[in-house]
Design a protein around this motif. Structure first.
Motif, PDB file in Angstrom:
ATOM      1  N   CYS A 440     -60.879 -22.441  14.254  1.00  0.00           N
ATOM      2  CA  CYS A 440     -61.869 -23.065  15.157  1.00  0.00           C
ATOM      3  C   CYS A 440     -62.477 -22.012  15.901  1.00  0.00           C
ATOM      4  N   GLY A 441     -63.105 -20.872  15.521  1.00  0.00           N
ATOM      5  CA  GLY A 441     -63.941 -19.973  16.105  1.00  0.00           C
ATOM      6  C   GLY A 441     -62.958 -19.038  16.972  1.00  0.00           C
ATOM      7  N   HIS A 442     -61.462 -18.916  16.585  1.00  0.00           N
ATOM      8  CA  HIS A 442     -60.713 -18.032  17.155  1.00  0.00           C
ATOM      9  C   HIS A 442     -60.790 -16.799  16.629  1.00  0.00           C
ATOM     10  N   THR A 443     -59.917 -15.731  17.548  1.00  0.00           N
ATOM     11  CA  THR A 443     -59.957 -14.540  16.847  1.00  0.00           C
ATOM     12  C   THR A 443     -59.122 -14.410  15.303  1.00  0.00           C
ATOM     13  N   LYS A 444     -59.680 -13.629  14.377  1.00  0.00           N
ATOM     14  CA  LYS A 444     -59.223 -13.668  13.260  1.00  0.00           C
ATOM     15  C   LYS A 444     -57.872 -12.949  13.113  1.00  0.00           C
ATOM     16  N   THR A 445     -57.038 -14.033  12.581  1.00  0.00           N
ATOM     17  CA  THR A 445     -55.642 -13.650  12.190  1.00  0.00           C
ATOM     18  C   THR A 445     -55.526 -12.377  10.997  1.00  0.00           C
ATOM     19  N   VAL A 446     -54.796 -11.717  11.242  1.00  0.00           N
ATOM     20  CA  VAL A 446     -54.654 -10.465  10.255  1.00  0.00           C
ATOM     21  C   VAL A 446     -53.344 -10.675   9.385  1.00  0.00           C
ATOM     22  N   HIS A 447     -53.684 -10.815   8.149  1.00  0.00           N
ATOM     23  CA  HIS A 447     -52.783 -10.920   7.245  1.00  0.00           C
ATOM     24  C   HIS A 447     -52.523  -9.445   6.117  1.00  0.00           C
ATOM     25  N   PHE A 448     -51.377  -8.887   6.606  1.00  0.00           N
ATOM     26  CA  PHE A 448     -50.971  -7.796   5.881  1.00  0.00           C
ATOM     27  C   PHE A 448     -50.365  -7.992   4.507  1.00  0.00           C
ATOM     28  N   GLY A 453     -50.608  -2.909   0.621  1.00  0.00           N
ATOM     29  CA  GLY A 453     -50.857  -2.145   1.982  1.00  0.00           C
ATOM     30  C   GLY A 453     -52.136  -2.369   2.715  1.00  0.00           C
ATOM     31  N   ASP A 454     -52.811  -3.333   2.028  1.00  0.00           N
ATOM     32  CA  ASP A 454     -54.217  -3.790   2.592  1.00  0.00           C
ATOM     33  C   ASP A 454     -54.204  -4.908   3.659  1.00  0.00           C
ATOM     34  N   CYS A 455     -55.020  -5.110   4.505  1.00  0.00           N
ATOM     35  CA  CYS A 455     -55.026  -6.366   5.410  1.00  0.00           C
ATOM     36  C   CYS A 455     -56.402  -7.066   5.321  1.00  0.00           C
ATOM     37  N   SER A 456     -56.312  -8.486   5.126  1.00  0.00           N
ATOM     38  CA  SER A 456     -57.422  -9.289   5.187  1.00  0.00           C
ATOM     39  C   SER A 456     -57.160 -10.177   6.576  1.00  0.00           C
ATOM     40  N   CYS A 457     -58.515 -10.450   6.824  1.00  0.00           N
ATOM     41  CA  CYS A 457     -58.712 -11.260   8.087  1.00  0.00           C
ATOM     42  C   CYS A 457     -59.278 -12.798   7.865  1.00  0.00           C
ATOM     43  N   LEU A 458     -58.271 -13.502   8.270  1.00  0.00           N
ATOM     44  CA  LEU A 458     -58.345 -15.215   8.037  1.00  0.00           C
ATOM     45  C   LEU A 458     -59.242 -15.792   8.997  1.00  0.00           C
ATOM     46  N   GLN A 476     -58.066 -24.221   4.819  1.00  0.00           N
ATOM     47  CA  GLN A 476     -57.860 -23.037   3.858  1.00  0.00           C
ATOM     48  C   GLN A 476     -56.353 -22.981   3.716  1.00  0.00           C
ATOM     49  N   VAL A 477     -56.170 -22.455   2.397  1.00  0.00           N
ATOM     50  CA  VAL A 477     -54.718 -22.109   1.905  1.00  0.00           C
ATOM     51  C   VAL A 477     -54.771 -20.641   1.553  1.00  0.00           C
ATOM     52  N   VAL A 478     -53.733 -19.750   1.853  1.00  0.00           N
ATOM     53  CA  VAL A 478     -53.432 -18.346   1.426  1.00  0.00           C
ATOM     54  C   VAL A 478     -52.030 -18.550   0.961  1.00  0.00           C
ATOM     55  N   SER A 479     -51.822 -17.434   0.016  1.00  0.00           N
ATOM     56  CA  SER A 479     -50.330 -17.597  -0.382  1.00  0.00           C
ATOM     57  C   SER A 479     -49.822 -16.208  -0.058  1.00  0.00           C
ATOM     58  N   PHE A 480     -48.297 -15.682   0.147  1.00  0.00           N
ATOM     59  CA  PHE A 480     -47.943 -14.801   0.505  1.00  0.00           C
ATOM     60  C   PHE A 480     -46.715 -14.405  -0.267  1.00  0.00           C
ATOM     61  N   ASP A 484     -44.958  -9.604   3.353  1.00  0.00           N
ATOM     62  CA  ASP A 484     -46.525  -9.827   3.938  1.00  0.00           C
ATOM     63  C   ASP A 484     -46.050 -10.118   5.507  1.00  0.00           C
ATOM     64  N   MET A 485     -47.230  -9.610   6.190  1.00  0.00           N
ATOM     65  CA  MET A 485     -46.999 -10.091   7.728  1.00  0.00           C
ATOM     66  C   MET A 485     -48.286 -10.785   8.237  1.00  0.00           C
ATOM     67  N   PHE A 486     -48.386 -11.704   8.896  1.00  0.00           N
ATOM     68  CA  PHE A 486     -49.538 -12.417   9.866  1.00  0.00           C
ATOM     69  C   PHE A 486     -49.329 -11.893  11.229  1.00  0.00           C
TER      70      PHE A 486
END
Length: 553
Positions: A440-448, A453-458, A476-480, A484-486
């Motif tokens: 809900c409009g928060h800073t984007k959580t980083v998924h490593f 070795g890449d990162c995506s922003c959730l 939303q749902v992501v797999s890991f 991996d690191m959040f």
């Protein structure tokens, strides 16, 4: 000036058992206690006695606690007001903060020792506030007297050049000490104010060296240098003298802080140093009181941060390495976090930020956090088991329903307060290797991603709580995978500013995650903290620093 023995505390509760308990465990306290069984009885006591601190239950018949504190504020605005409240009263507590300027709210049931400490904190706050107001009044009075005297001195300045008698008359009228020393550093003038301030009569002072007479030994060389500067610069064009803050001492040895101004006058063709010394003891006392007040306020804010807003990383979860770091800024902010554990392999993480700063933002944060726990107990049987429960902890779509329930409980209150809350609410299922989230409009959580070795922003498309009256929340749902690191973080991390105005940003954060992903979670969080401080060039944060690292084993 009041002492703790003169403080009156009025306790108001419609439950006689609560009042009896208060009488018992407060009977040995130094302050005075008064008790009332309802709001009307409390108002009668306020009308006949001086009440310094009012402690009232929020839910009472006839006249509720909120109505009572509003009336108490109108009748006795100096009274410190404290609310006793159960968790279900969050909305009324927030309203009380706005309407009645409540000092603290204390949850029921009461824990005696913390409750006694809160009362002592309130007493100290009241005494410090009262002392500060009295010192300010005294300082204002002195300044008015000084201003009047100085105006008199200015109006008669021209007469000083023609009449020594007029000069001495003016000097004697001054509320500041006026002294004059000749070329041999011997006092030749010592007015009545100097006698009053320093305790020496004119007969005792005339002929003495002013530094030996007034300056503590360790300051004498500094005062001698000031005199040398006055004499040296006397011939300069537009030179009007020097002003310094210094330390002097009374005849009794008592230290007196002064503001000293000096200039040169020619008497019988020889330079004489004229010094005006203003006693600034009241000013210094006010400044000391302000510093003590700010220190106490900081202690209160730290307690609020630790007890209401931030949560510790839970134990007993297998398959992850988690670490959290929350460092408050100089002022109380609205960042808050929480963890909810459903077993060794399932847990929730909540990170959020209330718009604004101060006690109001902190209380709103605590209220929203409490609403989340209430909503979870209604939606998830893992929290509150019950037969035929439709919700399942592994069903991610229920995250949206939980947030929607929180929205329903808080949105209108937030709109009325003109505040909103950004948040990122997530649920980990280590068996299924999924993380479901509602952003809900928060800073984007980083998924490593360990594999690449890449990162995506959730991030999601949901609005912050309190922006609109009605809203739907998408999950939303992501797999890991293992490795991996959040990384969760507040805007106190990404928006930390360099002295040039440049922000730390998400890019630097991602680079830190990629460079340190093999480290333990605690070391990763620590490296981010150190790098943000290095980037800003400061020893502290201008906004709350909140960071949570979750490494998948």
């Amino acid at each position: 000036m009041k002492t703790i023995e003169q403080i009156n505390i009025l306790f108001v509760d419609d439950e006689a058992s609560v009042l009896n308990s208060l009488r018992r465990f407060l009977r040995k306290e130094r302050y005075q206690t008064l008790f009332a069984g309802n709001g009307q009885e409390a108002l009668e006591i306020l009308a006949t006695q001086s009440v310094d601190i009012l402690v009232t239950d929020l839910r009472m018949p006839q006249m509720g606690g909120l109505e009572l504190i509003q009336e108490a504020k109108r009748r006795a605005p100096q009274t410190i007001r404290i609310i006793l409240s159960a968790s279900r009263d969050v909305e009324q507590v927030i309203a009380g903060i706005n309407a009645g300027e409540v000092f603290r709210f204390i949850p029921k049931p009461l824990d005696p020792e913390p409750f006694k400490q809160i009362l002592l904190d309130a007493v100290e706050y009241f005494l410090m506030k009262t002392e500060r107001e009295e010192l300010l009044d005294e300082l204002a009075s002195k300044n008015r007297s000084l201003e009047a005297a100085n105006n008199s001195l200015l109006s008669l300045t021209e007469a000083l050049h023609t009449s020594e008698e007029q000069f001495r008359a003016i000097v004697e009228m001054a509320n500041d000490a006026v002294i004059m020393s000749n070329e041999k550093s011997e006092l030749v003038l010592w007015n009545k104010a100097a006698e009053t301030i320093f305790g020496y009569s004119a007969e005792e002072a005339i002929g003495r060296n002013p530094y030996d007479l007034l300056a503590p030994e360790q300051y004498r060389s500094a005062y001698a240098k000031i005199r040398e500067e006055i004499v040296r610069r006397a011939g300069e064009k537009n030179y009007t003298g020097v002003i310094h803050n210094g330390i002097t001492q009374h005849k009794s040895g008592r230290i007196i802080p002064v503001e000293l101004s000096g200039s040169i006058a020619q008497v019988a063709g020889k330079p004489h140093v004229i010094s005006v010394l203003r006693d600034i003891s009241a000013r210094v006392a006010v400044e000391d009181a302000r510093k003590r007040f700010e220190a106490l306020q900081k202690v209160f804010e730290t307690k609020i941060e630790k007890s209401l807003l931030q949560a510790k990383v839970p134990d007993g979860i297998t398959g992850v390495d988690m670490a959290s770091c929350s460092i408050p800024s100089k002022h109380l902010d609205g960042d808050f976090t929480d963890f909810v554990v459903y077993g060794e392999r399932k847990f929730d993480i909540l990170i959020a930020d209330v718009m604004g700063k101060g006690v109001q933002a902190a209380l709103v944060g605590a209220g929203v956090k409490s609403s989340f726990l209430k909503a979870l107990s209604q939606h998830d049987c893992a929290v509150t088991p019950r037969p035929n429960c439709p919700a399942r902890i592994s069903d991610p779509q229920y995250l949206g329903e939980v947030v929607a329930n929180v929205h329903a409980m808080t949105a209108q209150h937030l709109i009325d307060l003109e505040m909103y809350v950004t948040l990122f609410f997530s649920r980990f299922n280590l068996e299924e290797r999924t993380m479901a989230f509602v952003d809900c409009g928060h800073t984007k959580t980083v998924h490593f991603h360990a594999a690449t070795g890449d990162c995506s922003c959730l991030a999601g498309d949901n609005l912050p709580l309190g922006m609109v009256a009605t809203a739907r929340y998408q999950t939303q749902v992501v797999s890991f995978q293992p490795g991996d690191m959040f990384l969760y973080y507040s805007d106190g991390v990404s928006e930390a500013e360099h002295e040039s105005g440049e922000q730390f940003g998400t890019r630097r954060l991602i680079e830190l995650v990629q460079a340190n992903h093999q480290q333990e979670a605690a070391l990763i969080v620590e490296s981010i903290r150190d790098e943000v401080l290095r980037f800003t060039g400061s020893d502290n944060f201008s906004d709350d620093f909140s960071c949570i690292a979750v490494k998948i084993a």
